[in-house]
Enzyme design. Structure first.
Site, PDB file in Angstrom:
ATOM      1  N   LYS A   1     -14.524   8.553  -3.494  1.00  0.00           N
ATOM      2  CA  LYS A   1     -15.746   9.025  -2.487  1.00  0.00           C
ATOM      3  C   LYS A   1     -16.304  10.444  -3.103  1.00  0.00           C
ATOM      4  O   LYS A   1     -17.480  10.706  -3.245  1.00  0.00           O
ATOM      5  CB  LYS A   1     -15.342   8.861  -1.108  1.00  0.00           C
ATOM      6  CG  LYS A   1     -15.137   7.469  -0.655  1.00  0.00           C
ATOM      7  CD  LYS A   1     -14.596   7.450   0.830  1.00  0.00           C
ATOM      8  CE  LYS A   1     -13.876   5.963   1.014  1.00  0.00           C
ATOM      9  NZ  LYS A   1     -13.119   6.170   2.357  1.00  0.00           N
TER      10      LYS A   1
ATOM     11  N   HIS B   1       0.717  -1.352  -0.043  1.00  0.00           N
ATOM     12  CA  HIS B   1       0.114   0.019   0.155  1.00  0.00           C
ATOM     13  C   HIS B   1       0.839   1.518   0.072  1.00  0.00           C
ATOM     14  O   HIS B   1       0.190   2.291  -0.004  1.00  0.00           O
ATOM     15  CB  HIS B   1      -0.963  -0.030   1.331  1.00  0.00           C
ATOM     16  CG  HIS B   1      -1.943  -0.993   1.101  1.00  0.00           C
ATOM     17  ND1 HIS B   1      -3.200  -0.888   0.662  1.00  0.00           N
ATOM     18  CD2 HIS B   1      -1.903  -2.276   1.593  1.00  0.00           C
ATOM     19  CE1 HIS B   1      -4.045  -1.696   0.752  1.00  0.00           C
ATOM     20  NE2 HIS B   1      -3.471  -2.637   1.421  1.00  0.00           N
TER      21      HIS B   1
ATOM     22  N   LYS C   1      -8.561  13.810   5.200  1.00  0.00           N
ATOM     23  CA  LYS C   1      -7.458  12.720   4.984  1.00  0.00           C
ATOM     24  C   LYS C   1      -6.514  12.790   6.394  1.00  0.00           C
ATOM     25  O   LYS C   1      -6.724  14.115   6.983  1.00  0.00           O
ATOM     26  CB  LYS C   1      -6.742  12.911   3.637  1.00  0.00           C
ATOM     27  CG  LYS C   1      -6.004  14.164   3.359  1.00  0.00           C
ATOM     28  CD  LYS C   1      -5.477  13.907   1.860  1.00  0.00           C
ATOM     29  CE  LYS C   1      -6.496  14.007   0.821  1.00  0.00           C
ATOM     30  NZ  LYS C   1      -6.093  12.938  -0.164  1.00  0.00           N
ATOM     31  N   ARG C   2      -5.786  11.946   6.599  1.00  0.00           N
ATOM     32  CA  ARG C   2      -4.806  12.055   7.722  1.00  0.00           C
ATOM     33  C   ARG C   2      -3.941  13.074   7.387  1.00  0.00           C
ATOM     34  O   ARG C   2      -3.558  13.709   6.068  1.00  0.00           O
ATOM     35  CB  ARG C   2      -3.874  10.671   7.620  1.00  0.00           C
ATOM     36  CG  ARG C   2      -4.533   9.642   8.227  1.00  0.00           C
ATOM     37  CD  ARG C   2      -4.987   9.690   9.643  1.00  0.00           C
ATOM     38  NE  ARG C   2      -3.916   9.724  10.391  1.00  0.00           N
ATOM     39  CZ  ARG C   2      -3.644   9.015  11.560  1.00  0.00           C
ATOM     40  NH1 ARG C   2      -4.636   8.106  11.893  1.00  0.00           N
ATOM     41  NH2 ARG C   2      -2.611   9.016  12.388  1.00  0.00           N
TER      42      ARG C   2
ATOM     43  N   THR D   1      -8.558   6.794  -1.461  1.00  0.00           N
ATOM     44  CA  THR D   1      -9.808   6.587  -1.940  1.00  0.00           C
ATOM     45  C   THR D   1     -10.901   7.340  -1.488  1.00  0.00           C
ATOM     46  O   THR D   1     -11.932   7.451  -1.899  1.00  0.00           O
ATOM     47  CB  THR D   1     -10.070   5.090  -0.998  1.00  0.00           C
ATOM     48  OG1 THR D   1      -9.550   5.432   0.541  1.00  0.00           O
ATOM     49  CG2 THR D   1      -9.356   3.709  -1.223  1.00  0.00           C
TER      50      THR D   1
ATOM     51  N   LYS E   1       1.034  14.712   1.883  1.00  0.00           N
ATOM     52  CA  LYS E   1      -0.551  15.037   1.331  1.00  0.00           C
ATOM     53  C   LYS E   1      -0.562  16.261   1.142  1.00  0.00           C
ATOM     54  O   LYS E   1      -1.558  17.037   0.621  1.00  0.00           O
ATOM     55  CB  LYS E   1      -1.418  14.372   2.383  1.00  0.00           C
ATOM     56  CG  LYS E   1      -1.315  12.706   2.476  1.00  0.00           C
ATOM     57  CD  LYS E   1      -2.521  12.395   3.472  1.00  0.00           C
ATOM     58  CE  LYS E   1      -2.279  10.942   3.606  1.00  0.00           C
ATOM     59  NZ  LYS E   1      -3.019   9.900   2.724  1.00  0.00           N
TER      60      LYS E   1
HETATM   61  O1  73E Z   1      -2.840   5.826  -0.838  1.00  0.00           O
HETATM   62  C1  73E Z   1      -3.340   5.122   0.547  1.00  0.00           C
HETATM   63  C2  73E Z   1      -4.086   4.017  -0.139  1.00  0.00           C
HETATM   64  O2  73E Z   1      -5.206   4.530  -0.829  1.00  0.00           O
HETATM   65  C3  73E Z   1      -2.134   4.594   1.272  1.00  0.00           C
HETATM   66  O3  73E Z   1      -1.357   5.546   1.668  1.00  0.00           O
HETATM   67  C4  73E Z   1      -2.921   3.824   2.260  1.00  0.00           C
HETATM   68  O4  73E Z   1      -3.597   2.586   1.729  1.00  0.00           O
HETATM   69  C5  73E Z   1      -4.596   3.241   1.212  1.00  0.00           C
HETATM   70  C6  73E Z   1      -5.453   2.073   0.681  1.00  0.00           C
HETATM   71  O5  73E Z   1      -4.897   1.249  -0.230  1.00  0.00           O
HETATM   72  C7  73E Z   1      -1.753   3.242   3.114  1.00  0.00           C
HETATM   73  N1  73E Z   1      -1.775   3.307   4.654  1.00  0.00           N
HETATM   74  C8  73E Z   1      -0.878   2.610   5.200  1.00  0.00           C
HETATM   75  N2  73E Z   1       0.109   2.189   4.065  1.00  0.00           N
HETATM   76  N3  73E Z   1      -0.749   2.744   2.926  1.00  0.00           N
HETATM   77  C9  73E Z   1      -0.294   2.286   6.612  1.00  0.00           C
HETATM   78  C10 73E Z   1       0.836   2.005   6.835  1.00  0.00           C
HETATM   79  C11 73E Z   1       1.435   1.589   8.166  1.00  0.00           C
HETATM   80  C12 73E Z   1       0.365   1.743   9.057  1.00  0.00           C
HETATM   81  C13 73E Z   1      -1.055   2.306   8.908  1.00  0.00           C
HETATM   82  C14 73E Z   1      -1.441   2.279   7.677  1.00  0.00           C
END
Ligand code: 73E
Length: 833
Positions: free
Chosen positions: A677, A374, A565-566, A673, A571
């Site tokens: 939305k 991710h 978003k976070r 995501t 970002k």
């Molecule tokens: O771009 C997003 C993505 O849409 C990405 O940053 C996020 O995952 C979403 C779903 O695919 C994400 N979160 C984490 N890594 N990628 C993450 C890593 C460590 C702890 C918690 C979350």
């Protein structure tokens, strides 16, 4: 394959059962019955929470038959099951969603209203289970919805954190974290299954021995044990009989403990052991994409993975199969590397506990597991120091060394003498404090590796997983993320849903491509008017909510420009702030400046230890404090930071948005995501060519998307050339004025120190290249302003955005996974009346 169940029915023909009936009178009776017998309350003493609980039980009763029927078919040997392993499931509130999915919203509303109550009030009082940080956890939740709706048998496996993501309060403009006590009033949606508890071991040492057939084996002598207790939550599919299960594990001390210790007089020791065991599932780590390498986090990961794999093996054996065909019955998806210790634990269970030969076990393991990546951010790549790993999981460390040694032998055959490549591919990082690389473990132990958007999957192959791609290209694929239109349209935006229904009929919620039938409506002035009126009403609702929550009044006739978003530097919420200050500066210079009024809305949590992110929140609130009170500008500019952004609030905000801010530095947002939305709800996007923005733009058409900023290749080129943010500051007069204004203390009561860390970082480092993208962003925002003032065309673009979002239904994502990775089919369930 359609299966029917012959579970016993307790139904008496001709009489509506209080637990299943859907007649209005039956629903009312069932509701008050639950209030009395489950909540133990009479109506005159009941609180809104009591009424909510009674309704939740009434709804739960109505899905139990389907849930048990689905559970029942899982035991059939021929039924293939998807297991989704995830450290996070950000489910959002259940009540409204279940009313939609069970298609009982209307009768329940009528029954509740006839009882003198308000359904929306009961829906709104639900405390959401915030068992996730952001996109990754919410994605897992959307995927569970689609799996059930597509009738694919599936189990979500995770942790039942006692405290989920913290609640955020804003005090004096700063974020303050409050513990999330989501279980305070009990959780009507879960069912504990203590009879299916499993034991989890930690620590200790290993011992070689020879078994009765004279074979060399290893035994793990653990140092401690905790129990994993499963808590099951039903996951309803939309308008189908499938009700899958989310199984979350709670850590408890083994029961025997306290009594022996108590008898020996070590009361404190006994209680303390219990406390230590239960700590494992106590709290969600609140860091998104920032790994801290804490021992407790590895314990959590191993805990839920081992619980889940033991559960999978039990189900396999109970279905009458042997472990030789585990991969035929189960496909297990690892949601990022958080569950990747599964590779070692499945090997241990097969080899040490079930006595399979190594090669055979390895074949089963790799055919069962698959890995989704991710993120490309280096700070999110999980590594565990070898010494910490070995002290907690000594046997697993040995297994990882064995996997690595066999793997590196193969690499040597393929690339003789290429030591550098060997070092890159190794599961162990030998530099400095040796560590286990979890992404490498996940790649080697899986048959499929996917990224979450087309661009991200390509970048994975070119960068972080490049060597793996060269070695095993056949494993790599892309599955672009998606979101469920049931929650993100039907539930959160009933007015738009009704308007779409009137135009194109129903059926589109499960075949989202059918939204294309709205394209022609974009040219229909009458329809555009209705579309605009719906948006206007929802904006007015959000304006009320903002006034109640923050005391700030906003005008629903201004452009609602939203970034939720976070909070993270990549970002670039602070790029958005630079634009706001640019507009402020312009209006101060020229109060008659012609521009559409704008309301900037922000929401999002910062990781508690992430100082820069917390300062960005303070910057937003501080700019808001000045702008909102300045009579020269406040008729055209408003800035709002809405505290405690979560799923519940997301459901309010996406429908009200007109402009969606997706402004990460290209190459850093894997997918996003929220972008989907927003667009589904008719917002236009201003964004970089990053993550899924690329595909959104392809779908909606370049003319309906506001693109700005460098592309990934330009980012790479600029970086390698030696990026110098200061040169942008000196060569751009407005940019300089804007930065100087912030640095001067204008937004901080004259305090020049408050934002210095942010400003210095931008001027001297700027790792996310805000200054390089600044002018392009401001120009693009000016284009947005002109476009918004041509309101007929804006509405046209808004309709076309929604109409062309079919690709981003999580149903499509799940179909992609099911076909290319899981080989999983729908199993429609028939229930005998
Ligand atoms: O771009 C997003 C993505 O849409 C990405 O940053 C996020 O995952 C979403 C779903 O695919 C994400 N979160 C984490 N890594 N990628 C993450 C890593 C460590 C702890 C918690 C979350």
């Amino acid at each position: 394959m359609t299966v029917s169940t012959n579970l016993p029915s307790f139904h008496t023909p001709g009489v509506e059962d209080d637990r299943t009936g859907l007649g209005i009178e039956t629903l009312k009776r069932a509701f008050f019955d639950n209030l009395y017998y489950v909540q133990g309350k009479l109506p005159n003493r009941a609180s809104t929470v009591d009424y909510y609980m009674a309704l939740a039980y009434t709804v739960r009763d109505r899905l139990l038959q389907r849930w048990l029927a689905t559970e029942d078919i899982l035991t059939r040997p021929e039924v293939r099951i998807v297991g989704y392993l995830s450290a996070e499931f950000l489910m959002g509130p259940h009540l409204g969603n279940n009313l939609i999915n069970l298609d009982i919203y209307a009768p329940v509303k009528q029954a509740i209203e006839e009882s003198g109550l308000n359904l929306q009030e009961l829906i709104d009082i639900e405390e959401e289970p915030g068992l996730g940080n952001g996109g990754l956890g919410r994605l897992a939740a959307c995927y569970l919805d689609s799996l059930a709706s597509l009738q694919i048998p599936a189990i979500g496996y995770g942790i039942r954190y006692e405290f989920g993501i913290f609640d955020q309060e804003i005090v004096d403009g700063w974020q303050v974290e409050i513990t999330d006590k989501w279980l305070k009033y009990g959780n009507p949606w879960e069912v504990a299954r203590p009879e299916e508890a499993v034991e989890i071991k930690f620590g200790g040492y290993t011992q070689p021995y020879t078994d009765d057939q004279g074979r060399y084996r290893v035994r793990w002598v653990p140092g401690s044990t905790v129990m994993g207790i499963p808590y099951d939550t039903p996951i309803t599919g939309y308008n189908v009989n499938t009700v899958n299960t989310l199984r979350l594990w709670k850590a408890e001390a083994p029961e025997s403990f306290d009594f022996t210790a108590f008898n020996q007089g070590d009361y404190w020791g006994a209680v303390n052991d219990k406390v230590v065991s239960e700590t494992i599932s106590k709290v969600l780590y609140p860091n998104d994409e920032q790994i801290q390498g804490k021992q407790l986090r590895l314990q959590q990961q191993f805990f839920f993975v081992s619980c889940s794999l033991q559960d999978v093996i039990r189900r396999q054996l109970e279905s009458g199969r042997t472990l030789d065909t585990l991969h035929e019955k189960f496909s297990l998806q690892m949601n990022d590397t958080h569950p990747s210790v599964a590779v070692a634990e499945l090997m241990r269970l097969l080899v040490d506990e079930h006595m399979l030969e190594w090669d055979h076990a390895w074949d089963i393991t790799t055919r069962t597991l698959a890995y989704t990546n991710h993120t490309l951010l280096p700070e999110a790549l999980e590594k565990w120091s070898v010494s910490l790993f070995g002290s907690l999981l000594p046997r697993h460390l040995e297994i990882i060394f064995e996997i690595n040694s066999r793997f590196l032998d193969q690499v040597r055959l393929r690339y003789p003498g290429d030591e550098a490549r060997l070092g890159q591919l190794s599961l162990i990082d030998e530099g400095g404090d040796r560590s286990v690389r979890m992404a490498n473990l996940a790649c080697v132990g899986s048959h499929a590796i996917n990224g979450v958007a087309a661009l991200h999957s390509e970048l994975l192959k070119k960068t972080v997983l490049h060597d793996f791609y060269e070695l095993m290209p056949e494993k790599f694929c892309n599955v672009t993320n998606g979101v469920t239109p049931r929650r993100w349209l039907a539930l959160s935006n009933p007015r738009l849903t009704a308007l779409i229904d009137r135009r194109i009929g129903n059926g589109w919620l499960t075949h989202l491509d059918r939204l294309r039938e709205l394209e022609s409506a974009a040219d229909d002035a009458g329809f555009r008017h209705e579309w605009r009126m719906v948006k206007r009403d929802i904006k007015a609702d959000l304006a009320d909510h903002i006034a109640n929550r923050t005391g700030i009044s906003v005008n629903p006739d201004t452009l609602f420009d939203i970034q939720v978003k976070r909070i993270h530097e990549y970002k670039r919420q602070h790029l958005n702030v630079l634009h706001i200050v640019t507009l402020y500066h312009r209006l101060k210079q020229n109060p008659n400046q012609d521009m559409a009024g704008r309301t900037f809305i922000f929401g999002g949590k910062a990781a508690p230890g992430y100082d820069m992110a917390k300062r960005i929140i303070k910057l937003i609130t501080s700019v808001g404090d000045v702008v909102n009170k300045d009579p020269d500008v406040s008729d055209r500019l408003r800035v709002v930071f809405l505290p405690d952004y979560n799923v519940t609030f997301g459901q309010r905000v996406y429908p009200a948005a007109e402009l969606s801010e997706q402004i990460s530095l290209a190459g850093l947002e894997a997918s996003g995501t929220g972008n989907m939305k927003f667009s589904m709800n008719g917002a236009l996007t201003i964004g970089t060519l990053d993550g899924a923005n690329v595909e959104i733009r392809e779908e909606v058409g370049a003319e309906n998307f506001f693109l700005f900023g460098m592309k990934t290749e330009e980012v790479t080129a600029l970086r390698s050339q030696g990026y110098n943010p200061m040169s942008y500051y000196h060569s751009n007069e407005t940019l300089k004025a804007v930065i100087d204004l912030i640095a001067s203390g204008h937004f901080s009561h004259g305090d020049r120190e408050l934002f210095r860390p942010l400003i210095d970082n931008l001027l001297y480092h700027d790792p996310y290249m805000l200054l390089a993208d600044y002018q392009s962003y401001v120009d693009c925002q000016d284009q947005v302003d002109r476009a918004y003032r041509d309101s007929e065309n804006w509405v046209r673009m808004s309709i076309l955005n929604a109409a062309r979002m079919g690709k981003f239904s999580s149903d499509r994502s799940i179909q992609d996974y099911a076909q290319t990775i899981w080989q999983a089919d729908a199993v429609p369930i028939e229930i005998e009346a």
